[in-house]
Design a protein around this motif. Structure first.
Motif, PDB file in Angstrom:
ATOM      1  N   ILE A   2      25.635  -0.773  -3.713  1.00 46.57           N
ATOM      2  CA  ILE A   2      26.810  -1.629  -3.585  1.00 46.57           C
ATOM      3  C   ILE A   2      26.849  -2.592  -4.764  1.00 46.57           C
ATOM      4  O   ILE A   2      25.840  -3.211  -5.102  1.00 46.57           O
ATOM      5  CB  ILE A   2      26.783  -2.409  -2.258  1.00 46.57           C
ATOM      6  CG1 ILE A   2      26.814  -1.427  -1.067  1.00 46.57           C
ATOM      7  CG2 ILE A   2      27.953  -3.388  -2.189  1.00 46.57           C
ATOM      8  CD1 ILE A   2      26.619  -2.078   0.277  1.00 46.57           C
ATOM      9  N   TYR A   4      29.097  -5.882  -6.536  1.00 43.42           N
ATOM     10  CA  TYR A   4      30.002  -6.981  -6.207  1.00 43.42           C
ATOM     11  C   TYR A   4      30.659  -7.443  -7.499  1.00 43.42           C
ATOM     12  O   TYR A   4      29.980  -7.752  -8.473  1.00 43.42           O
ATOM     13  CB  TYR A   4      29.219  -8.122  -5.548  1.00 43.42           C
ATOM     14  CG  TYR A   4      28.577  -7.672  -4.254  1.00 43.42           C
ATOM     15  CD1 TYR A   4      29.262  -7.751  -3.053  1.00 43.42           C
ATOM     16  CD2 TYR A   4      27.295  -7.112  -4.252  1.00 43.42           C
ATOM     17  CE1 TYR A   4      28.685  -7.302  -1.871  1.00 43.42           C
ATOM     18  CE2 TYR A   4      26.719  -6.663  -3.075  1.00 43.42           C
ATOM     19  CZ  TYR A   4      27.421  -6.763  -1.880  1.00 43.42           C
ATOM     20  OH  TYR A   4      26.867  -6.317  -0.721  1.00 43.42           O
ATOM     21  N   GLU A  62      31.186   0.720  -3.334  1.00 42.19           N
ATOM     22  CA  GLU A  62      30.122   1.717  -3.330  1.00 42.19           C
ATOM     23  C   GLU A  62      30.760   3.046  -3.694  1.00 42.19           C
ATOM     24  O   GLU A  62      31.788   3.422  -3.103  1.00 42.19           O
ATOM     25  CB  GLU A  62      29.423   1.797  -1.975  1.00 42.19           C
ATOM     26  CG  GLU A  62      28.233   2.741  -2.024  1.00 42.19           C
ATOM     27  CD  GLU A  62      27.402   2.741  -0.753  1.00 42.19           C
ATOM     28  OE1 GLU A  62      26.216   2.417  -0.834  1.00 42.19           O
ATOM     29  OE2 GLU A  62      27.967   3.064   0.313  1.00 42.19           O
ATOM     30  N   ILE A  67      34.687  -1.401  -0.334  1.00 44.07           N
ATOM     31  CA  ILE A  67      34.173  -1.417   1.037  1.00 44.07           C
ATOM     32  C   ILE A  67      34.286  -2.815   1.668  1.00 44.07           C
ATOM     33  O   ILE A  67      34.030  -2.979   2.852  1.00 44.07           O
ATOM     34  CB  ILE A  67      32.712  -0.929   1.093  1.00 44.07           C
ATOM     35  CG1 ILE A  67      31.819  -1.783   0.195  1.00 44.07           C
ATOM     36  CG2 ILE A  67      32.633   0.550   0.713  1.00 44.07           C
ATOM     37  CD1 ILE A  67      30.453  -2.016   0.729  1.00 44.07           C
ATOM     38  N   ALA A  68      34.669  -3.802   0.856  1.00 45.80           N
ATOM     39  CA  ALA A  68      34.865  -5.159   1.365  1.00 45.80           C
ATOM     40  C   ALA A  68      35.662  -5.936   0.330  1.00 45.80           C
ATOM     41  O   ALA A  68      35.641  -5.612  -0.859  1.00 45.80           O
ATOM     42  CB  ALA A  68      33.527  -5.854   1.616  1.00 45.80           C
ATOM     43  N   VAL A 114      35.371  -6.473   5.805  1.00 48.11           N
ATOM     44  CA  VAL A 114      34.288  -5.546   5.472  1.00 48.11           C
ATOM     45  C   VAL A 114      34.552  -4.259   6.247  1.00 48.11           C
ATOM     46  O   VAL A 114      34.824  -4.301   7.453  1.00 48.11           O
ATOM     47  CB  VAL A 114      32.902  -6.134   5.853  1.00 48.11           C
ATOM     48  CG1 VAL A 114      31.793  -5.124   5.578  1.00 48.11           C
ATOM     49  CG2 VAL A 114      32.651  -7.446   5.123  1.00 48.11           C
ATOM     50  N   ASP A 117      31.788   0.630   8.578  1.00 44.31           N
ATOM     51  CA  ASP A 117      30.470   1.235   8.342  1.00 44.31           C
ATOM     52  C   ASP A 117      29.500   0.332   7.588  1.00 44.31           C
ATOM     53  O   ASP A 117      28.312   0.659   7.481  1.00 44.31           O
ATOM     54  CB  ASP A 117      30.626   2.548   7.560  1.00 44.31           C
ATOM     55  CG  ASP A 117      31.285   3.646   8.381  1.00 44.31           C
ATOM     56  OD1 ASP A 117      31.376   3.507   9.625  1.00 44.31           O
ATOM     57  OD2 ASP A 117      31.722   4.645   7.778  1.00 44.31           O
ATOM     58  N   TYR A 118      29.984  -0.788   7.072  1.00 44.52           N
ATOM     59  CA  TYR A 118      29.147  -1.677   6.266  1.00 44.52           C
ATOM     60  C   TYR A 118      28.886  -3.029   6.944  1.00 44.52           C
ATOM     61  O   TYR A 118      28.235  -3.890   6.361  1.00 44.52           O
ATOM     62  CB  TYR A 118      29.780  -1.889   4.886  1.00 44.52           C
ATOM     63  CG  TYR A 118      29.777  -0.613   4.081  1.00 44.52           C
ATOM     64  CD1 TYR A 118      28.714  -0.299   3.256  1.00 44.52           C
ATOM     65  CD2 TYR A 118      30.832   0.283   4.180  1.00 44.52           C
ATOM     66  CE1 TYR A 118      28.697   0.886   2.528  1.00 44.52           C
ATOM     67  CE2 TYR A 118      30.828   1.468   3.456  1.00 44.52           C
ATOM     68  CZ  TYR A 118      29.765   1.761   2.637  1.00 44.52           C
ATOM     69  OH  TYR A 118      29.742   2.930   1.922  1.00 44.52           O
ATOM     70  N   ARG A 119      29.380  -3.199   8.152  1.00 44.24           N
ATOM     71  CA  ARG A 119      29.181  -4.469   8.858  1.00 44.24           C
ATOM     72  C   ARG A 119      27.731  -4.605   9.311  1.00 44.24           C
ATOM     73  O   ARG A 119      27.060  -3.627   9.616  1.00 44.24           O
ATOM     74  CB  ARG A 119      30.148  -4.552  10.043  1.00 44.24           C
ATOM     75  CG  ARG A 119      31.583  -4.635   9.557  1.00 44.24           C
ATOM     76  CD  ARG A 119      32.601  -4.730  10.654  1.00 44.24           C
ATOM     77  NE  ARG A 119      33.927  -4.606  10.038  1.00 44.24           N
ATOM     78  CZ  ARG A 119      34.977  -4.098  10.633  1.00 44.24           C
ATOM     79  NH1 ARG A 119      34.903  -3.676  11.891  1.00 44.24           N
ATOM     80  NH2 ARG A 119      36.125  -4.019   9.987  1.00 44.24           N
ATOM     81  N   GLN A 121      25.241  -5.568   7.497  1.00 47.89           N
ATOM     82  CA  GLN A 121      24.292  -5.187   6.451  1.00 47.89           C
ATOM     83  C   GLN A 121      24.216  -6.216   5.320  1.00 47.89           C
ATOM     84  O   GLN A 121      23.666  -5.940   4.265  1.00 47.89           O
ATOM     85  CB  GLN A 121      24.679  -3.820   5.864  1.00 47.89           C
ATOM     86  CG  GLN A 121      24.675  -2.705   6.884  1.00 47.89           C
ATOM     87  CD  GLN A 121      25.159  -1.388   6.298  1.00 47.89           C
ATOM     88  OE1 GLN A 121      24.930  -1.101   5.128  1.00 47.89           O
ATOM     89  NE2 GLN A 121      25.818  -0.586   7.109  1.00 47.89           N
ATOM     90  N   VAL A 123      26.789  -7.507   3.630  1.00 43.14           N
ATOM     91  CA  VAL A 123      27.878  -7.389   2.660  1.00 43.14           C
ATOM     92  C   VAL A 123      28.769  -8.626   2.694  1.00 43.14           C
ATOM     93  O   VAL A 123      29.165  -9.149   1.643  1.00 43.14           O
ATOM     94  CB  VAL A 123      28.700  -6.097   2.903  1.00 43.14           C
ATOM     95  CG1 VAL A 123      29.929  -6.045   2.011  1.00 43.14           C
ATOM     96  CG2 VAL A 123      27.822  -4.861   2.694  1.00 43.14           C
ATOM     97  N   CYS A 127      29.316 -10.984  -0.510  1.00 45.86           N
ATOM     98  CA  CYS A 127      30.664 -11.195  -1.055  1.00 45.86           C
ATOM     99  C   CYS A 127      30.940 -12.689  -1.204  1.00 45.86           C
ATOM    100  O   CYS A 127      31.476 -13.131  -2.227  1.00 45.86           O
ATOM    101  CB  CYS A 127      31.725 -10.558  -0.152  1.00 45.86           C
ATOM    102  SG  CYS A 127      31.924  -8.782  -0.356  1.00 45.86           S
TER     103      CYS A 127
END
Length: 183
Positions: A2, A4, A62, A67-68, A114, A117-119, A121, A123, A127
């Motif tokens: 990932i 940023y 990603e 993804i966010a 977000v 699937d990435y919550r 973790q 992210v 961010c």
């Protein structure tokens, strides 16, 4: 892996809008809203682009997929998104440390999301760390409003350092919290 960064391309803005559409409250069940949170405002590509021209949005990617995102909005965008005008008007009444919010040089978090699937973790926190690093030297603080029924978002914002400075009930009956992250 990932990464940023900030949004720079039309494709990234379109991916933000696709992620936003998947998480709008109007398309979610009450169970999904309670468990996963939601976003309220649906932006047009033009609005998102105009906001990005003033200050770039923070995104997590990603495999070249957004993804966010954390939308960056300044007072210059005040009249661009009519549904948000009441929030900016409140900033002229609500105080923080004995001054009206409108008297500060602030950054509005236009929205944060977000992908499902990435919550959980890290992210969201990463961010916001990037958001702060981009804007802390230009703005006094970050501010936004969150619906009280969006407890997942309220809790996540509190975790990264936001505090509620004002609550109110909108004409439609929705209760909102104005939250601020003093850098």
């Amino acid at each position: 892996m990932i990464t940023y960064t900030t949004s720079k391309t039309k494709a990234e803005l379109e991916q933000i809008l696709a992620l936003q559409k998947q998480n709008l409250a109007v398309g979610l069940t009450s169970e999904q809203i309670a468990a996963q949170g939601f976003v309220t405002v649906s932006h047009s590509f033009e609005d998102l682009y105009k906001m990005n021209e003033v200050e770039a949005h923070v995104i997590a990617k990603e495999n070249d997929q957004v993804i966010a995102y954390l939308l960056a909005m300044t007072v210059r965008s005040r009249f661009d998104i009519p549904i948000l005008l009441p929030m900016f008007q409140l900033f002229e009444e609500v105080t923080y440390q004995h001054k009206k919010v409108a008297d500060y040089n602030y950054m509005v978090v236009g929205q944060v999301c977000v992908a499902a699937d990435y919550r959980g973790q890290g992210v969201f926190d990463a961010c916001y760390a990037k958001y702060k690093s981009y804007f802390k030297d230009k703005y006094d603080f970050a501010i936004t409003e969150i619906a009280t029924r969006n407890q997942r978002s309220l809790n996540a914002h509190k975790r990264v350092g936001f505090e509620t400075i004002h609550s109110y009930i909108a004409p439609d009956g929705e209760e909102w919290n104005i939250v601020l992250w003093d850098w």
